[in-house]
Design an enzyme around this catalytic site. Structure first.
Site, short mmCIF file in Angstrom:
data_model
loop_
_atom_site.label_atom_id
_atom_site.label_comp_id
_atom_site.label_asym_id
_atom_site.label_seq_id
_atom_site.Cartn_x
_atom_site.Cartn_y
_atom_site.Cartn_z
N SER A 121 64.56 9.20 -13.50
CA SER A 121 63.73 8.21 -12.78
C SER A 121 62.95 7.26 -13.67
O SER A 121 62.37 6.30 -13.16
CB SER A 121 62.77 8.93 -11.82
OG SER A 121 63.47 9.41 -10.69
N GLY A 142 58.07 9.63 -15.47
CA GLY A 142 58.93 10.74 -15.83
C GLY A 142 60.21 10.69 -15.05
O GLY A 142 60.40 9.85 -14.16
N ASP A 184 63.42 13.67 -13.70
CA ASP A 184 64.02 15.00 -13.80
C ASP A 184 65.04 15.21 -12.70
O ASP A 184 64.97 14.60 -11.64
CB ASP A 184 62.94 16.09 -13.74
CG ASP A 184 62.24 16.15 -12.40
OD1 ASP A 184 62.72 16.85 -11.50
OD2 ASP A 184 61.20 15.48 -12.24
N GLY A 211 68.51 20.54 -14.62
CA GLY A 211 68.96 20.68 -16.00
C GLY A 211 68.50 19.63 -16.98
O GLY A 211 68.77 19.76 -18.18
#
Length: 451
Positions: free
Chosen positions: A46, A289, A291, A294
């Protein structure tokens, strides 16, 4: 530190006083044991949204769009499931996650240059409208897909071509990939996950768990930490590159860091959102950030000090590792304090009005159920569904329901606690229906009551 946090590999870059320092540790793949090097490419997920926001602000600079103009002025085909809201949603709403429609749309369209066109036309067009535009912050990746399509239409080129031509090339970035085929040209990290909670980590079954439907929100974009820090350096220099070129105006670069909306307390108020950037609850810190199963990444900048840190990882307890690496570094370099710990109310904590909270709250990929036990304690159970299950299957990991106790912190703000009573994160209940019940459970995304 990678071993302590069970992170297979990490790459980072730090920009201080115009100088870049790089570091790398671990491996890009536990199966091949190829070591991470500073030129290794990791998915940034992102963080891509800040790249998309920058492309949009370049359109503003070039007179190709205005922030407060309805999106339909530029994309006549744009709509959600709510016709009235569709006509009201502006570019600023999308940049600040206040468009009000379902944001987590992870269904596949195509892997061609028509992916975003199909994403907007086939998927966003059916997205439920949760709130009126501009009334509530709710993280919305789908809105950034619409912005990516806006860039494509206004620039008359694909999203990936626009990123390369208007950002990567001016910044001298070579280590960048938009798909697995391109990633094969680099020393590329693959994410890692556990097939079961008690099993060791292993490489994901595929390089990209998310489909290529929404490249503008970060489904598959990958790059090196040094590439990401070059992008951060442009923003620290208010839109200028190291050689003096200016891909972005100083006015637009600064505007991106100006608070547009406040975040709900569940995210960590007094944090807020700019035009793409996340404005931290720590004064002077701007970040984003990313995510997915993994992989995890973080880009954090301190504009007044001219400091930027980029950290890219491929599995394990990436969050704690980033905290243990970035927080001391920014404290020493810029005097930035650590993020406050999540409160841990006592086990005897009870709410006097449980009926306001008990119920079912949903988004497209998740079902959240708040229940009351015989001891008067509130519990939250989160279960993945739809495309979230597909992503876990593609990754080769399990999709487990997560059950945690909710303990009241203050008013409608609660903390999720684990079995030991340790705070794991905050949730907030917002708005009130005709029966006095909360209409939304907010976790960064507005989960709407459906019972």
């Amino acid at each position: 530190m990678t071993a302590a946090h069970d992170v297979p590999g990490v790459s980072m870059a730090v920009l201080v006083d115009g100088q870049v320092v790089e570091a790398a540790a671990g491996v890009v793949n536990l199966r091949t044991r190829v070591p991470v090097t500073p030129d290794s490419v990791f998915m940034i997920q992102s963080i891509t949204k800040v790249w998309t926001a920058t492309l949009v602000m370049q359109l503003v600079d070039d007179g190709l769009c205005e922030l407060d103009t309805p999106v339909r002025e530029y994309l006549p085909e744009f709509r959600t499931a709510d016709e009235r809201a569709s006509a009201e949603i502006t570019i600023r709403h999308l940049l600040t996650h206040t468009g009000g429609f379902e944001g987590d749309i992870w269904a596949a369209t195509t892997d061609g240059e028509d992916a975003l066109e199909r994403f907007v036309g086939d998927l966003v067009a059916n997205a439920p409208q949760r709130t009126r535009p501009g009334t509530m912050y709710s993280y919305c990746s789908a809105g950034y897909g619409v912005l990516g399509r806006l860039v494509e239409v206004q620039r008359e080129m694909s999203y990936s071509t626009a990123v390369r031509r208007y950002l990567a090339e001016p910044l001298g970035i070579d280590e960048i990939a938009f798909c697995a085929n391109e990633a094969l040209g680099f020393r590329t990290a693959i994410g890692h996950a556990r097939p079961r909670p008690d099993a060791p980590q292993r490489p994901l079954q595929v390089w990209a768990v998310m489909p290529p439907s929404n490249p503008a929100a970060g489904n598959q974009l990958a790059m090196s930490a040094r590439a990401l820090i070059a992008f951060a350096g442009m923003h620290l220099a208010d839109g200028a590159t190291r050689n003096g070129d200016r891909p972005l105006s100083a006015k637009s670069a600064r505007a991106m860091r100006v608070r547009q909306v406040d975040h709900p307390a569940a995210i960590g108020a007094p944090s807020g959102h700019g035009l793409g950037w996340f404005l931290s609850d720590r004064p002077g810190v701007v970040e984003h950030g990313g995510d997915m199963i993994g992989v995890a990444a973080m880009l954090r900048i301190v504009p007044e000090e001219g400091i930027a840190v980029a950290v890219l990882t491929n599995g394990g307890a990436a969050g704690p590792l980033m905290r243990d690496v970035i927080d001391p570094l920014l404290h020493d370099l810029a005097g930035v304090g650590r993020r406050p710990t999540v409160p841990s109310p006592p086990a005897t904590s009870r709410t006097s009005n449980p009926d306001r909270y008990v119920g079912r709250y949903e988004t497209r990929p998740a079902l959240n159920e708040v229940t009351l036990d015989d001891d008067g304690r509130l519990w939250l159970t989160v279960a993945d569904r739809r495309e979230a299950l597909t992503l876990a299957e593609r990754a080769g990991s399990s999709a487990e329901s997560i059950r945690s106790e909710l303990r009241q912190v203050d008013g409608d703000l609660f903390v999720r606690t684990d079995a030991a009573g340790t705070g794991m994160g905050l949730v907030e209940f917002l708005d009130t229906d005709d029966s006095g019940r909360a209409r939304f459970l907010h976790t960064g995304r507005a989960q709407q009551r459906t019972d």
